[in-house]
Design a protein around this motif. Structure first.
Motif, mmCIF file in Angstrom:
data_model
loop_
_atom_site.group_PDB
_atom_site.id
_atom_site.type_symbol
_atom_site.label_atom_id
_atom_site.label_comp_id
_atom_site.label_asym_id
_atom_site.label_seq_id
_atom_site.Cartn_x
_atom_site.Cartn_y
_atom_site.Cartn_z
ATOM 1 N N PRO A 49 0.833 -1.208 0.000
ATOM 2 C CA PRO A 49 0.000 0.000 0.000
ATOM 3 C C PRO A 49 0.867 1.258 0.000
ATOM 4 O O PRO A 49 1.717 1.438 0.875
ATOM 5 C CB PRO A 49 -0.804 -0.122 1.297
ATOM 6 C CG PRO A 49 0.033 -0.984 2.188
ATOM 7 C CD PRO A 49 0.745 -1.941 1.286
ATOM 8 N N VAL A 50 0.673 2.113 -0.993
ATOM 9 C CA VAL A 50 1.459 3.341 -1.133
ATOM 10 C C VAL A 50 0.520 4.523 -1.325
ATOM 11 O O VAL A 50 -0.661 4.355 -1.650
ATOM 12 C CB VAL A 50 2.444 3.240 -2.316
ATOM 13 C CG1 VAL A 50 3.460 2.137 -2.082
ATOM 14 C CG2 VAL A 50 1.696 3.017 -3.626
ATOM 15 N N PRO A 51 1.025 5.755 -1.148
ATOM 16 C CA PRO A 51 0.166 6.928 -1.291
ATOM 17 C C PRO A 51 -0.316 7.152 -2.717
ATOM 18 O O PRO A 51 0.316 6.726 -3.682
ATOM 19 C CB PRO A 51 1.082 8.087 -0.853
ATOM 20 C CG PRO A 51 2.158 7.446 -0.045
ATOM 21 C CD PRO A 51 2.365 6.107 -0.654
ATOM 22 N N GLN A 52 -1.453 7.841 -2.838
ATOM 23 C CA GLN A 52 -1.860 8.414 -4.115
ATOM 24 C C GLN A 52 -1.098 9.725 -4.269
ATOM 25 O O GLN A 52 -0.957 10.478 -3.307
ATOM 26 C CB GLN A 52 -3.357 8.683 -4.142
ATOM 27 C CG GLN A 52 -4.225 7.457 -3.935
ATOM 28 C CD GLN A 52 -5.696 7.821 -3.928
ATOM 29 O OE1 GLN A 52 -6.235 8.313 -4.923
ATOM 30 N NE2 GLN A 52 -6.341 7.599 -2.797
ATOM 31 N N SER A 53 -0.623 10.025 -5.471
ATOM 32 C CA SER A 53 0.213 11.209 -5.616
ATOM 33 C C SER A 53 0.057 11.854 -6.985
ATOM 34 O O SER A 53 -0.341 11.207 -7.951
ATOM 35 C CB SER A 53 1.685 10.837 -5.410
ATOM 36 O OG SER A 53 2.125 9.978 -6.452
ATOM 37 N N GLN A 54 0.414 13.122 -7.032
ATOM 38 C CA GLN A 54 0.436 13.868 -8.287
ATOM 39 C C GLN A 54 1.389 15.043 -8.134
ATOM 40 O O GLN A 54 1.461 15.663 -7.065
ATOM 41 C CB GLN A 54 -0.955 14.361 -8.680
ATOM 42 C CG GLN A 54 -1.021 14.990 -10.064
ATOM 43 C CD GLN A 54 -2.454 15.235 -10.513
ATOM 44 O OE1 GLN A 54 -3.358 14.473 -10.167
ATOM 45 N NE2 GLN A 54 -2.659 16.291 -11.285
ATOM 46 N N ALA A 94 -2.899 15.811 3.909
ATOM 47 C CA ALA A 94 -2.154 15.556 2.683
ATOM 48 C C ALA A 94 -0.745 16.104 2.851
ATOM 49 O O ALA A 94 -0.541 17.111 3.548
ATOM 50 C CB ALA A 94 -2.833 16.218 1.491
ATOM 51 N N VAL A 95 0.211 15.445 2.229
ATOM 52 C CA VAL A 95 1.611 15.851 2.338
ATOM 53 C C VAL A 95 2.005 16.651 1.098
ATOM 54 O O VAL A 95 1.678 16.269 -0.029
ATOM 55 C CB VAL A 95 2.532 14.628 2.485
ATOM 56 C CG1 VAL A 95 3.997 15.039 2.444
ATOM 57 C CG2 VAL A 95 2.232 13.899 3.786
ATOM 58 N N HIS A 102 0.739 14.227 -1.951
ATOM 59 C CA HIS A 102 0.336 12.818 -1.837
ATOM 60 C C HIS A 102 -0.466 12.591 -0.566
ATOM 61 O O HIS A 102 -0.408 13.362 0.394
ATOM 62 C CB HIS A 102 1.546 11.884 -1.908
ATOM 63 C CG HIS A 102 2.475 11.906 -0.727
ATOM 64 N ND1 HIS A 102 2.199 11.269 0.458
ATOM 65 C CD2 HIS A 102 3.684 12.482 -0.558
ATOM 66 C CE1 HIS A 102 3.193 11.422 1.299
ATOM 67 N NE2 HIS A 102 4.112 12.167 0.719
ATOM 68 N N SER A 103 -1.204 11.496 -0.582
ATOM 69 C CA SER A 103 -2.042 11.135 0.559
ATOM 70 C C SER A 103 -1.190 10.571 1.677
ATOM 71 O O SER A 103 -0.050 10.136 1.468
ATOM 72 C CB SER A 103 -3.089 10.098 0.132
ATOM 73 O OG SER A 103 -2.458 8.917 -0.351
ATOM 74 N N THR A 104 -1.724 10.570 2.872
ATOM 75 C CA THR A 104 -1.056 9.977 4.022
ATOM 76 C C THR A 104 -2.122 9.447 4.969
ATOM 77 O O THR A 104 -3.327 9.593 4.711
ATOM 78 C CB THR A 104 -0.140 10.998 4.735
ATOM 79 O OG1 THR A 104 0.623 10.318 5.742
ATOM 80 C CG2 THR A 104 -0.950 12.107 5.395
ATOM 81 N N VAL A 105 -1.690 8.812 6.038
ATOM 82 C CA VAL A 105 -2.624 8.282 7.037
ATOM 83 C C VAL A 105 -2.455 9.106 8.314
ATOM 84 O O VAL A 105 -1.337 9.248 8.808
ATOM 85 C CB VAL A 105 -2.339 6.790 7.333
ATOM 86 C CG1 VAL A 105 -3.208 6.300 8.481
ATOM 87 C CG2 VAL A 105 -2.582 5.947 6.089
#
Length: 353
Positions: free
Chosen positions: A88-93, A114-115, A151-154
């Motif tokens: 499982p990895v972040p969604q990113s752009q 979000a990071v 990117h997303s994070t938890v």
């Protein structure tokens, strides 16, 4: 009479992370009476078993290539490799520095927090809502020359694992005081860190950063994200700047490598008696005096034979602690002004004819 000044030769914080790590690894090897050969960027040592050398690459820079795959600290390319292995990895752009509105809309879509970071991950900020996102984005954009990564994070815990082979040797957490023991974490979280390293071709020792809601969570593949895989797990990150803690960790690193190769290591001993041979020195006459002066200033260090100058370096027979010997080797390779040793051999005195 003026009070004499006492100059500190070194401390845990007077070396860079790479120098500090290198010193600790060398000290761990010396404490086990293992002969070492040190080149710039490398620590190589023999186990004493013919044809069975153990080798380390000095824990230094982050950039590396494994199996033809270029990796950096926060790499979308790395995440693609991990995702193919089910990690499982972040969604990113990535966004242009001026694309604040588009970046904010993307952050809302993947969810806060979000990071916002540079592509390399050197500059990193976390935005917890739309109101704070713009400021964090601008702060990163002002410090980069290329794109800004979102990117997303938890939300919850941000943990970093030192992985060696199939073992997690140490864990540190952002905002945590004191050590986090691997046994305090859910086993599935430890396995996720190991799986992330094994998913990258040719990678054996690395630091893995994972964001998770709680470090006791089970089913981490639904509740955690692997944010970084770094080939350089700096010892200082896990040792709080403590030389003693870093030496213990370096020894665990040595033992883990030996275990993976099926080599039995001698028990650590301290102090030790060794011969140090410094070679590849362009100007031995300029190199020897400052090296001798530094050794004289070190505590718990006794030269058993004066520093002997050779045509391309020098040789020294001394008794000292493993940590001090590791420091001497590191300092000799760093050099004094323009005088430095290209290679330092560390040989237990008992093995010298």
């Amino acid at each position: 009479m003026p009070k004499p000044t006492v100059q500190r030769v070194h401390s845990a914080r007077s070396l860079t992370r790479a120098q500090y790590d290198s010193m600790c690894v060398r000290a761990a090897l010396v404490s086990r009476q293992l002969p070492t050969t040190s080149l710039p960027g490398q620590v190589v040592f023999s186990s004493g078993h013919p044809g069975q050398p153990l080798a380390f690459t000095q824990l230094s820079s982050y950039g590396a290539t494994y199996g033809g795959l270029g990796l950096v600290k926060t790499s979308r390319r790395t995440w693609q490799v991990l995702r193919r292995s089910g990690i499982p990895v972040p969604q990113s752009q990535a966004f242009a520095p001026g694309a604040q509105s588009s970046a904010a809309a993307y952050a809302q879509r993947v969810g806060f927090p979000a990071v916002v970071s540079s592509l390399s991950g050197v500059h990193r900020r976390t935005a917890y809502d739309v109101a704070t996102f713009k400021g964090e984005f601008v702060a990163v954009a002002e410090r980069v020359d290329d794109q800004v990564l979102v990117h997303s994070t938890v939300p919850g815990e941000l943990l970093r694992f030192m992985v060696q082979g199939e073992q997690v040797l140490a864990v540190t957490g952002k905002g945590h005081r004191g050590a986090i023991e691997p046994e305090d974490l859910d086993p599935s979280l430890l396995q996720l860190a190991v799986d992330a390293v094994q998913a990258i071709p040719g990678l054996d020792t690395a630091a893995v950063t994972i964001s998770t809601r709680r470090f006791t969570d089970t089913d981490v593949r639904r509740k955690a994200l692997v944010e970084r895989v770094m080939r350089s797990p700096h010892l200082r990150d896990y040792a709080g700047g403590s030389t003693r803690a870093a030496l213990r960790l370096a020894d665990k690193l040595v033992q883990a490598t030996a275990q993976n190769l099926g080599v039995e290591l001698p028990p650590p001993t301290s102090p030790v008696v060794v011969r140090l041979r410094f070679t590849g020195v362009p100007d031995p006459e300029a190199f020897t005096p400052p090296l001798s002066a530094m050794i004289t200033d070190l505590r718990n260090t006794t030269p058993l034979q004066g520093l002997t100058t050779m045509t391309d370096g020098a040789e020294l027979h001394l008794k000292s602690t493993a940590a001090q010997i590791g420091f001497i080797i590191t300092r000799a390779i760093l050099g004094f002004d323009d005088a430095a040793a290209y290679m330092v051999q560390t040989m237990p005195s008992a093995r010298i004819g």
